[in-house]
Design an enzyme around this catalytic site. Sequence first.
Site, PDB file in Angstrom:
ATOM      1  N   GLY A 111      -1.925 -15.085  -3.539  1.00  0.00           N
ATOM      2  CA  GLY A 111      -1.529 -13.880  -2.825  1.00  0.00           C
ATOM      3  C   GLY A 111      -2.626 -13.252  -1.991  1.00  0.00           C
ATOM      4  N   LYS A 171     -11.685  -4.592  12.760  1.00  0.00           N
ATOM      5  CA  LYS A 171     -12.509  -3.730  11.899  1.00  0.00           C
ATOM      6  C   LYS A 171     -13.920  -3.575  12.462  1.00  0.00           C
ATOM      7  CE  LYS A 171      -9.816  -5.078   7.859  1.00  0.00           C
ATOM      8  NZ  LYS A 171      -9.781  -5.879   6.605  1.00  0.00           N
ATOM      9  N   VAL A 206     -10.615  -0.245   7.390  1.00  0.00           N
ATOM     10  CA  VAL A 206     -11.757  -1.164   7.512  1.00  0.00           C
ATOM     11  C   VAL A 206     -12.014  -1.982   6.258  1.00  0.00           C
ATOM     12  CG1 VAL A 206     -14.257  -1.302   7.848  1.00  0.00           C
ATOM     13  CG2 VAL A 206     -12.881   0.161   9.314  1.00  0.00           C
ATOM     14  N   VAL A 234       0.836  -1.209   0.000  1.00  0.00           N
ATOM     15  CA  VAL A 234       0.000   0.000   0.000  1.00  0.00           C
ATOM     16  C   VAL A 234       0.863   1.247   0.000  1.00  0.00           C
ATOM     17  CG1 VAL A 234      -1.802   1.272   1.218  1.00  0.00           C
ATOM     18  CG2 VAL A 234      -1.856  -1.223   1.185  1.00  0.00           C
ATOM     19  N   GLU A 269      -1.678 -14.581   3.664  1.00  0.00           N
ATOM     20  CA  GLU A 269      -0.279 -14.534   4.076  1.00  0.00           C
ATOM     21  C   GLU A 269       0.235 -15.953   4.350  1.00  0.00           C
ATOM     22  OE1 GLU A 269       1.439 -11.798   4.158  1.00  0.00           O
ATOM     23  OE2 GLU A 269      -0.175 -10.323   3.961  1.00  0.00           O
ATOM     24  N   ILE A 325     -13.256   0.680  -0.255  1.00  0.00           N
ATOM     25  CA  ILE A 325     -14.669   1.018  -0.065  1.00  0.00           C
ATOM     26  C   ILE A 325     -14.801   2.243   0.845  1.00  0.00           C
ATOM     27  CG2 ILE A 325     -16.919   0.213   0.735  1.00  0.00           C
ATOM     28  CD1 ILE A 325     -15.906  -2.645   0.342  1.00  0.00           C
ATOM     29  N   LYS A 364      -5.656  -0.915  11.536  1.00  0.00           N
ATOM     30  CA  LYS A 364      -6.864  -1.325  12.267  1.00  0.00           C
ATOM     31  C   LYS A 364      -6.540  -1.948  13.616  1.00  0.00           C
ATOM     32  CE  LYS A 364      -6.016  -4.958   9.269  1.00  0.00           C
ATOM     33  NZ  LYS A 364      -5.444  -4.891   7.904  1.00  0.00           N
TER      34      LYS A 364
END
Length: 438
Positions: free
Chosen positions: A188, A206, A133, A17, A191, A137, A106
């Site tokens: 993927g 979350k 979360v 990210v 993990e 979205i 989170k």
Amino acid sequence: MSEVRTLKVALLGCGNVGAQVARILIDDAEALAARSGARLELSGIAVRNIDSPRDVDLPRELFTTDADTLVKGADLVIELMGGIEPARSLILTAIQNGACVVTGNKALLAQDGPTLYEEADKAGVQLSYEAAVAGAIPILRPIRDSLSGDRITRVLGIVNGTTNFILDQMDSTGAQFADALLEAQRLGYAEADPTADVEGHDAAAKAAILASLSFHTRFSLDDVYCEGITKVSASDIASAKEAGFVIKLLAIAEKIDSEDHGNGISVRVHPTLLPREHPLAAVRGAFNAVFIEAENAGELMFYGQGAGGTPTASAVLGDLVSAARRLVLGGPGRTETTTGHVPALTIDASNTSYYIGLDVADQAGVLARIAHIFAENGVSIEIMRQTIHRDSASKVESAELKIVTHRASEAALAATVEAVKGLDVINSVTSVLRVEGV
């Protein structure tokens, strides 16, 4: 014409990210400046190892291992390191130095969010966490802003893409849990150590965040009942399908008015049977969705990609632009809207339905004895299906019962199952799963 302000952005972490956030900040600098009213200058990226391989080619001079100094010189801080420390300390340093913070952490918010919210309030800075979360979205801002004039009564969410992919594979191909998990790891979606996902811990964190925003009360991870999907079998999936259901790992937060347990909020995560016509039942693969019930707005659903570098980066950048605009225009920061304290109730206070699988002796009076126990505990049976199994070699006959109850308190349902287990005609309780949407 006034000169456009420049805001320094510190990025903590450069994983999947973080790398995409850095790329977008550099490649889309002009568009982000137009939307935020200020130039967003990526002043540095704090990492543990500058030489680690990364999927995105970024200027080497941006990288540093001195996160503390980077944070102290920033107007905006993006925390994507994960974990509790040093993320918590760095966020507090940023807040105390007057920087607005965007985080996707989170676990930290679920464990110690109230401390961070209070410090942000004191400093008058913005603490944003849309990416914490449901990936791309936009769900937290709609709850906080768009539904601020309404009363949310219930939230049901598929908020973990790994578990949704596994359960979807089991449903669509008949795979066992272990095989579906291996496929998720190969692609993927999971993990190498999938514990946080398959045991429900990620979804529970979350759920605490969703509950806090939806019901204007600060809930922590300790307030969430959590049960993962490791015990869901291919037989459970097949039985659910035969009865017209699909199994999903749901995060649920709902308002409860109970004579026995009082008024409060139940927050829970567990595998759940949903009727196949329910909107959440159609959420496939690694996608996420959040279904909201509100007094005036009625039913709403938010659907999209719940993970991945680029989708999650979209949510991070949305928060960043919002925080930058606040710095340009002035005014107090926004964190969360806590207006009171509503107690967290244990799962015993929840009202739900059960799906119960029983292996029983095939003899007269069995159904009557089981029905009597249900009635004694105040639990009504909605659906009961029986399949007879005959072993020609041993000439032993048994029956498989599949029962779906009407809604009742969790306590009454749990007591019913325990009482049924004690019957001498019960060979085994093959499965117990909760049901929603009936």
